[in-house]
Design a protein around this motif. Structure first.
Motif, mmCIF file in Angstrom:
data_model
loop_
_atom_site.group_PDB
_atom_site.id
_atom_site.type_symbol
_atom_site.label_atom_id
_atom_site.label_comp_id
_atom_site.label_asym_id
_atom_site.label_seq_id
_atom_site.Cartn_x
_atom_site.Cartn_y
_atom_site.Cartn_z
ATOM 1 N N THR A 1 9.075 3.663 -14.149
ATOM 2 C CA THR A 1 8.250 4.845 -14.326
ATOM 3 C C THR A 1 6.823 4.555 -13.889
ATOM 4 O O THR A 1 6.391 3.398 -13.843
ATOM 5 N N ARG A 2 6.094 5.613 -13.634
ATOM 6 C CA ARG A 2 4.690 5.459 -13.237
ATOM 7 C C ARG A 2 3.904 4.764 -14.362
ATOM 8 O O ARG A 2 3.084 3.887 -14.111
ATOM 9 N N GLU A 3 4.209 5.173 -15.604
ATOM 10 C CA GLU A 3 3.518 4.586 -16.749
ATOM 11 C C GLU A 3 3.805 3.089 -16.858
ATOM 12 O O GLU A 3 2.907 2.287 -17.156
ATOM 13 N N LYS A 4 5.062 2.709 -16.633
ATOM 14 C CA LYS A 4 5.446 1.305 -16.713
ATOM 15 C C LYS A 4 4.724 0.477 -15.656
ATOM 16 O O LYS A 4 4.197 -0.610 -15.948
ATOM 17 N N LEU A 5 4.692 0.981 -14.431
ATOM 18 C CA LEU A 5 4.032 0.258 -13.350
ATOM 19 C C LEU A 5 2.533 0.101 -13.610
ATOM 20 O O LEU A 5 1.969 -0.979 -13.410
ATOM 21 N N ILE A 6 1.899 1.163 -14.060
ATOM 22 C CA ILE A 6 0.461 1.102 -14.324
ATOM 23 C C ILE A 6 0.167 0.122 -15.454
ATOM 24 O O ILE A 6 -0.754 -0.690 -15.376
ATOM 25 N N THR A 7 0.987 0.177 -16.508
ATOM 26 C CA THR A 7 0.780 -0.716 -17.650
ATOM 27 C C THR A 7 0.968 -2.174 -17.271
ATOM 28 O O THR A 7 0.166 -3.047 -17.639
ATOM 29 N N GLU A 8 2.033 -2.468 -16.509
ATOM 30 C CA GLU A 8 2.358 -3.854 -16.170
ATOM 31 C C GLU A 8 1.445 -4.435 -15.084
ATOM 32 O O GLU A 8 1.140 -5.628 -15.097
ATOM 33 N N VAL A 9 1.019 -3.589 -14.146
ATOM 34 C CA VAL A 9 0.218 -4.087 -13.019
ATOM 35 C C VAL A 9 -1.283 -3.979 -13.276
ATOM 36 O O VAL A 9 -2.048 -4.898 -12.960
ATOM 37 N N TRP A 10 -1.714 -2.860 -13.871
ATOM 38 C CA TRP A 10 -3.148 -2.669 -14.104
ATOM 39 C C TRP A 10 -3.571 -3.068 -15.526
ATOM 40 O O TRP A 10 -4.731 -3.293 -15.783
ATOM 41 N N GLY A 11 -2.614 -3.108 -16.444
ATOM 42 C CA GLY A 11 -2.927 -3.533 -17.806
ATOM 43 C C GLY A 11 -2.914 -2.393 -18.805
ATOM 44 O O GLY A 11 -3.041 -1.217 -18.453
ATOM 45 N N TYR A 12 -2.745 -2.781 -20.066
ATOM 46 C CA TYR A 12 -2.660 -1.787 -21.132
ATOM 47 C C TYR A 12 -3.951 -1.003 -21.326
ATOM 48 O O TYR A 12 -3.955 0.112 -21.841
ATOM 49 N N ILE B 1 0.953 2.373 -3.416
ATOM 50 C CA ILE B 1 2.304 2.477 -2.840
ATOM 51 C C ILE B 1 2.195 2.833 -1.366
ATOM 52 O O ILE B 1 2.906 2.270 -0.513
ATOM 53 N N LYS B 2 1.275 3.749 -1.037
ATOM 54 C CA LYS B 2 1.062 4.134 0.359
ATOM 55 C C LYS B 2 0.588 2.949 1.179
ATOM 56 O O LYS B 2 1.053 2.712 2.308
ATOM 57 N N LEU B 3 -0.336 2.147 0.619
ATOM 58 C CA LEU B 3 -0.837 0.963 1.316
ATOM 59 C C LEU B 3 0.287 -0.065 1.506
ATOM 60 O O LEU B 3 0.394 -0.686 2.569
ATOM 61 N N LEU B 4 1.110 -0.231 0.475
ATOM 62 C CA LEU B 4 2.222 -1.173 0.565
ATOM 63 C C LEU B 4 3.190 -0.776 1.664
ATOM 64 O O LEU B 4 3.648 -1.615 2.443
ATOM 65 N N ARG B 5 3.506 0.495 1.713
ATOM 66 C CA ARG B 5 4.433 0.975 2.735
ATOM 67 C C ARG B 5 3.879 0.720 4.133
ATOM 68 O O ARG B 5 4.616 0.364 5.050
ATOM 69 N N SER B 6 2.581 0.874 4.273
ATOM 70 C CA SER B 6 1.951 0.604 5.567
ATOM 71 C C SER B 6 2.049 -0.878 5.899
ATOM 72 O O SER B 6 2.328 -1.256 7.043
ATOM 73 N N TYR C 1 10.143 -2.084 6.690
ATOM 74 C CA TYR C 1 10.753 -2.341 5.385
ATOM 75 C C TYR C 1 10.161 -1.462 4.287
ATOM 76 O O TYR C 1 10.447 -1.653 3.104
ATOM 77 N N ARG C 2 9.364 -0.486 4.697
ATOM 78 C CA ARG C 2 8.820 0.477 3.727
ATOM 79 C C ARG C 2 9.950 1.253 3.056
ATOM 80 O O ARG C 2 9.780 1.786 1.958
ATOM 81 N N ARG C 3 11.110 1.300 3.725
ATOM 82 C CA ARG C 3 12.249 2.035 3.163
ATOM 83 C C ARG C 3 12.750 1.423 1.856
ATOM 84 O O ARG C 3 13.481 2.067 1.102
ATOM 85 N N PHE C 4 12.360 0.173 1.581
ATOM 86 C CA PHE C 4 12.776 -0.465 0.329
ATOM 87 C C PHE C 4 12.030 0.101 -0.875
ATOM 88 O O PHE C 4 12.461 -0.086 -2.011
ATOM 89 N N LEU C 5 10.886 0.748 -0.630
ATOM 90 C CA LEU C 5 10.117 1.358 -1.717
ATOM 91 C C LEU C 5 10.550 2.811 -1.849
ATOM 92 O O LEU C 5 10.120 3.678 -1.094
ATOM 93 N N VAL C 6 11.420 3.064 -2.807
ATOM 94 C CA VAL C 6 12.036 4.387 -2.967
ATOM 95 C C VAL C 6 11.283 5.208 -4.007
ATOM 96 O O VAL C 6 11.008 4.729 -5.116
ATOM 97 N N THR C 7 10.941 6.436 -3.642
ATOM 98 C CA THR C 7 10.273 7.346 -4.569
ATOM 99 C C THR C 7 11.308 8.062 -5.425
ATOM 100 O O THR C 7 12.282 8.615 -4.908
ATOM 101 N N LEU C 8 11.109 8.039 -6.729
ATOM 102 C CA LEU C 8 11.986 8.738 -7.666
ATOM 103 C C LEU C 8 11.219 9.951 -8.180
ATOM 104 O O LEU C 8 10.341 9.829 -9.031
ATOM 105 N N ARG C 9 11.550 11.111 -7.658
ATOM 106 C CA ARG C 9 10.811 12.327 -7.983
ATOM 107 C C ARG C 9 10.734 12.556 -9.486
ATOM 108 O O ARG C 9 11.745 12.556 -10.177
ATOM 109 N N GLY C 10 9.517 12.754 -9.998
ATOM 110 C CA GLY C 10 9.319 13.027 -11.400
ATOM 111 C C GLY C 10 9.455 11.821 -12.304
ATOM 112 O O GLY C 10 9.328 11.938 -13.526
#
Length: 226
Positions: A176-187, A200-205, A210-219
């Protein structure tokens, strides 16, 4: 010279693989069933194992499980069945590649070379195994904190590395977006969650094809899927 163990109950398959492997300069040992393979692995050193799934005495899956208990050797699995379940089960056991029969001996040798190269990259100059994840031309080296795309090192921001490393470590899992923000940016992060989308956009670039490995899960969020 790399030493390979070829495990298959069909002698003609072993003969074909031996012929092409020796031509490529590899030393070959053989086993005609899974049980014999496990015994050989316990008493010999191999750089790579090519093993069939369907065999008497002990099938390839069970043999791989037993081999993994005693040694960490790269494994390429052969099978006449190409079902997704079999492939997933094999990779869950820790195999490095999966080849469906009938196969091209030349292609198999290319896969052998690629798996051996990845195995060598996972070992540092002192002989210690490094923490590396590799898929196709993408190599994520956690130990060196480095990412290469088709052999070219990619320069990323610290947070891009953190985000990619976390997603790769949790590959196949819906994050989830919340999980990623918490784990990567901190509580204690109170910034705009669009920061995640920007990274995510920068990573894909950075990852190119291999940007196809980063899959968007709508919502929901994102998932690393390879």
């Amino acid at each position: 010279m790399s030493r390979l163990l070829v495990v298959d109950d069909e002698e003609k398959i072993r003969i074909i693989i031996r012929k092409y492997a020796e031509f490529e300069g590899y030393e070959i040992d053989e086993a005609n069933d899974g049980m014999q393979a496990v015994v050989k692995v316990r008493s010999n050193d191999y750089d790579l194992i090519i093993i069939d799934v369907m065999m008497p005495e002990l099938d390839g899956f069970s043999a791989c499980s037993e081999i993994r208990k005693v040694k960490r050797i790269p494994i390429i699995m052969l099978s006449a069945r190409g079902e997704e379940y079999d492939k997933i089960h094999g990779f869950e056991l820790g195999i490095d590649d999966y080849v469906v029969k009938p196969f091209s001996p030349r292609e198999l040798m290319m896969r052998v070379k690629a798996v051996l190269a990845r195995a060598a990259a996972r070992t540092d100059a002192g002989g210690q195994e490094r923490d590396i994840y590799a898929v196709e031309g993408l190599v994520v080296d956690f130990t060196a904190r480095m990412v290469t795309v088709d052999g070219v090192q990619v320069n990323m921001t610290p947070k891009e590395y953190d985000l990619l490393f976390y997603m790769v470590k949790n590959r196949g899992i819906a994050l989830t977006r919340e999980k990623l923000i918490t784990e990567v940016w901190g509580y204690d992060y109170y910034g705009d969650d669009r920061t995640l989308d920007t990274h995510i956009k920068l990573l894909r670039s950075s990852l190119g094809d291999y940007r196809r490995f980063l899959v968007t899960l709508r919502g929901v969020g994102y998932r690393f899927e390879a």
